[in-house]
Design a protein around this motif. Sequence first.
Motif, mmCIF file in Angstrom:
data_model
loop_
_atom_site.group_PDB
_atom_site.id
_atom_site.type_symbol
_atom_site.label_atom_id
_atom_site.label_comp_id
_atom_site.label_asym_id
_atom_site.label_seq_id
_atom_site.Cartn_x
_atom_site.Cartn_y
_atom_site.Cartn_z
ATOM 1 N N ALA A 1 0.845 -1.204 0.000
ATOM 2 C CA ALA A 1 0.000 0.000 0.000
ATOM 3 C C ALA A 1 0.878 1.251 0.000
ATOM 4 C CB ALA A 1 -0.916 -0.002 1.222
ATOM 5 N N TRP A 2 1.974 1.230 0.790
ATOM 6 C CA TRP A 2 2.875 2.389 0.828
ATOM 7 C C TRP A 2 3.438 2.675 -0.549
ATOM 8 C CZ3 TRP A 2 5.673 0.344 5.798
ATOM 9 C CH2 TRP A 2 4.939 0.745 6.919
ATOM 10 N N VAL A 3 3.927 1.603 -1.195
ATOM 11 C CA VAL A 3 4.533 1.805 -2.506
ATOM 12 C C VAL A 3 3.491 2.307 -3.494
ATOM 13 C CG1 VAL A 3 5.679 0.650 -4.417
ATOM 14 C CG2 VAL A 3 6.338 0.121 -2.071
ATOM 15 N N ALA A 4 2.281 1.782 -3.384
ATOM 16 C CA ALA A 4 1.218 2.228 -4.290
ATOM 17 C C ALA A 4 0.976 3.716 -4.108
ATOM 18 C CB ALA A 4 -0.060 1.444 -4.006
ATOM 19 N N ILE A 5 0.979 4.176 -2.843
ATOM 20 C CA ILE A 5 0.758 5.601 -2.584
ATOM 21 C C ILE A 5 1.902 6.427 -3.143
ATOM 22 C CG2 ILE A 5 0.716 7.316 -0.751
ATOM 23 C CD1 ILE A 5 -0.933 5.355 0.862
ATOM 24 N N ARG A 6 3.115 5.913 -2.981
ATOM 25 C CA ARG A 6 4.271 6.642 -3.497
ATOM 26 C C ARG A 6 4.148 6.821 -5.002
ATOM 27 N NH1 ARG A 6 9.328 3.135 -3.172
ATOM 28 N NH2 ARG A 6 8.705 2.480 -5.242
ATOM 29 N N GLU A 7 3.709 5.757 -5.669
ATOM 30 C CA GLU A 7 3.676 5.814 -7.131
ATOM 31 C C GLU A 7 2.537 6.677 -7.633
ATOM 32 O OE1 GLU A 7 6.081 4.862 -8.931
ATOM 33 O OE2 GLU A 7 7.053 4.123 -7.116
ATOM 34 N N ASP A 8 1.373 6.502 -7.087
ATOM 35 C CA ASP A 8 0.231 7.294 -7.546
ATOM 36 C C ASP A 8 -0.856 7.269 -6.480
ATOM 37 O OD1 ASP A 8 -1.968 8.423 -8.722
ATOM 38 O OD2 ASP A 8 -1.490 7.630 -10.709
ATOM 39 N N GLU A 9 -0.968 8.380 -5.798
ATOM 40 C CA GLU A 9 -1.862 8.387 -4.653
ATOM 41 C C GLU A 9 -3.322 8.226 -5.067
ATOM 42 O OE1 GLU A 9 -0.902 11.312 -1.817
ATOM 43 O OE2 GLU A 9 -2.727 10.982 -0.656
ATOM 44 N N ILE A 10 -3.671 8.855 -6.161
ATOM 45 C CA ILE A 10 -5.077 8.802 -6.569
ATOM 46 C C ILE A 10 -5.456 7.382 -6.976
ATOM 47 C CG2 ILE A 10 -6.732 9.645 -8.267
ATOM 48 C CD1 ILE A 10 -5.080 12.282 -8.215
ATOM 49 N N ALA A 11 -4.542 6.735 -7.730
ATOM 50 C CA ALA A 11 -4.806 5.358 -8.134
ATOM 51 C C ALA A 11 -4.883 4.450 -6.907
ATOM 52 C CB ALA A 11 -3.704 4.873 -9.076
ATOM 53 N N ALA A 12 -4.010 4.713 -5.933
ATOM 54 C CA ALA A 12 -4.016 3.891 -4.726
ATOM 55 C C ALA A 12 -5.346 4.023 -4.006
ATOM 56 C CB ALA A 12 -2.872 4.314 -3.807
ATOM 57 N N LYS A 13 -5.851 5.239 -3.973
ATOM 58 C CA LYS A 13 -7.130 5.492 -3.317
ATOM 59 C C LYS A 13 -8.241 4.744 -4.050
ATOM 60 C CE LYS A 13 -8.328 9.649 -0.903
ATOM 61 N NZ LYS A 13 -8.048 11.086 -0.981
ATOM 62 N N ALA A 14 -8.158 4.788 -5.376
ATOM 63 C CA ALA A 14 -9.171 4.125 -6.181
ATOM 64 C C ALA A 14 -9.144 2.620 -5.963
ATOM 65 C CB ALA A 14 -8.949 4.459 -7.659
#
Lengths: 360, 307
Positions: free
Chosen positions: A205-218
């Motif tokens: 989840a951390w890496v996902a947020i680092r890469e693209d926060e909006i996509a991570a939220k989605a």
Amino acid sequence: MMKRKPLAGMLLAALALGLLPFVVGAGMGNAWVRVLDFALLYIMLALGLNIVVGFAGLLDLGYIAFYAIGAYLYALLASPHFGLHWPPWAILPLGAAVAGLFGVLLGAPTLRLRGDYLAIVTLGFGEIIRIFLNNLNSPINITNGPQGIARIDPLSIAGVSLARPLEMFGIAVPGIYLTYYLFVALALVIIFITLRLEDSRIGRAWVAIREDEIAAKACGINTRNVKLLAFAMGASFGGVAGGLFGGVAGGLFAGFQEFVSPESFSLMESVMVLCMVVIGGMGHIPGVILGGLLLAVLPEALRHGAGPVQQMLFGRVLLDPESLRILAFGLALILVMIYRPAGLWPSPTRRREFEKGEQT
Amino acid sequence: MDTLLQQLINGLTLGSIYALVALGYTMVYGILGLINFAHGEVVMVGALTALAAIKPLAAAGVPGPLAVLLGCLLAMLVCLTLGLTIERVAYRPLRRAPRLAPLITAIGVSMVLQQLAMLAWGRNYHPFPQLLPATPREIAGAQITDLQILIIVVATAIMAGLLLLVNHSRLGRAMRATAENPQIAALMGVDANRIIALTFAIGSALAAVAGVMVAANYGIAHYNMGFILGLKAFTAAVLGGIGNLAGAMLGGILLGVIEALGAGYIGDLTGGFLGSDYQDVFAFFVLIGVLVFRPSGLMGEKLAERA
């Protein structure tokens, strides 16, 4: 990601780690064993900051504040200042918890904003903590102001103080060696935790947020809570390392400062830990360890080597080792970011991302 | 009442300086979306350069105001060059890199500048010569020096000039267009690289002036003076709404006044528990407060959604 290593290799590594202080001590003197101890302390700090900066991509410029909190907590709870003498095993977890709490308090208002703001706010926070530590000696003397707190109890394990040599099998093992073993053990625990975290749901989840926060939220990640968790975890690692520093300042090393004072926690220290993470390889644990080791040992080498070299080249010492260190780190930050943005020893995925980024 | 007016005057002086520095942050942020961490160090270089020129000039018998003016011009020239160099070396190669990258190089630049300044000027505090008459004027029980009047007037004039430049000139239009959308601005024939470089140049020149003002106001200059000043000016920019010129001006002046009033009254308010040692803390609490309650600042557009 981790390959199962053969048992023999693990044993060999353990043997090497165990013998290292004796080899270094015999070959280069015990001062270098102390450098090793500090390198381990910095590695722990860098691994903590790596969670925040490397995994979650949040730039924290006041990380040393958490280290300060841990150190002061140790100093206050195990010194004659308040007449308290708590054992280290009680203080270190408490330090982790308190630092983590501060992390949450600081992160909660800022983490919903962009990363740039976080950088500035954490930077301010680091300074504020220092200002408070400096000034909280009146009207009630809590921190003893700029003089700091002295006569701290040294680290001890099960009642055995690390300040005195330990007789074992007819060999007297000096305190700095014992400290080394304690720090190696703790560093291994922290490495293990971060490695497992990296591969966990939270780590992804951390890496996902680092890469693209909006996509991570989605994708259903509660970005605020997950970021807050990264922040709190990094802070609590800093708190533990700080507690160890407090214990070390309890007269473990002859000739090393025997007090905890605000000047040990300047912005420069935060930046130094950041340098370790960035230069080593953001988000890649072996890289961060390498960075911590390099940046803790190199300044020592500079201290011994830079003076004579300058004397030879210019006829006088232009830069004292401390300024040279800062100058070198500043340049290293710029050069690494421009020419090797993923660090000296980047993770394979991270390197791919950077290369791809350059093409677009 | 006297304290109130006095602190207002002090705050206004300090605030005008913050505003000039904040403009540099906000202009760069507006156009690149980047916090130029090294901006505070540019202010420091400006102050020390000007000082290095003013001292010999004054010693050679050049009248005070002229010496200050010449020193200021030299500082502007040096800082302008410095700003251009920083942009070229540390930011331009990273324009497409992840957000964290330019922020980290900026810290590196700031460290390097500080150490180079220390190498050039030493670790000592340099006293800034008293070139203007120091006798204060009395206004309704409060005192204001000629220097304070000069700082406020010059800062106001510069800000007015900048607003005119950005809102009513061809260059200003190009700057606003680049800030809005660099690609489309480029399609309209705007050379984005040139505009960005110019933004850095203007911001750095303002920083030089601010540096001279700070040094003259406190009577002292030091290789380490840039950092905390930069932090405060950034706070001012955020308070006003980062990316917004008028906002930076308002934010700077407000922050100066808040700080002066805070430092003047904190002792009374807390019953002597906290002293004016905590002056530097106010800026930070203002920053946190703004970020929590109004992240877009007083005059800014909504930023949180642009994340």
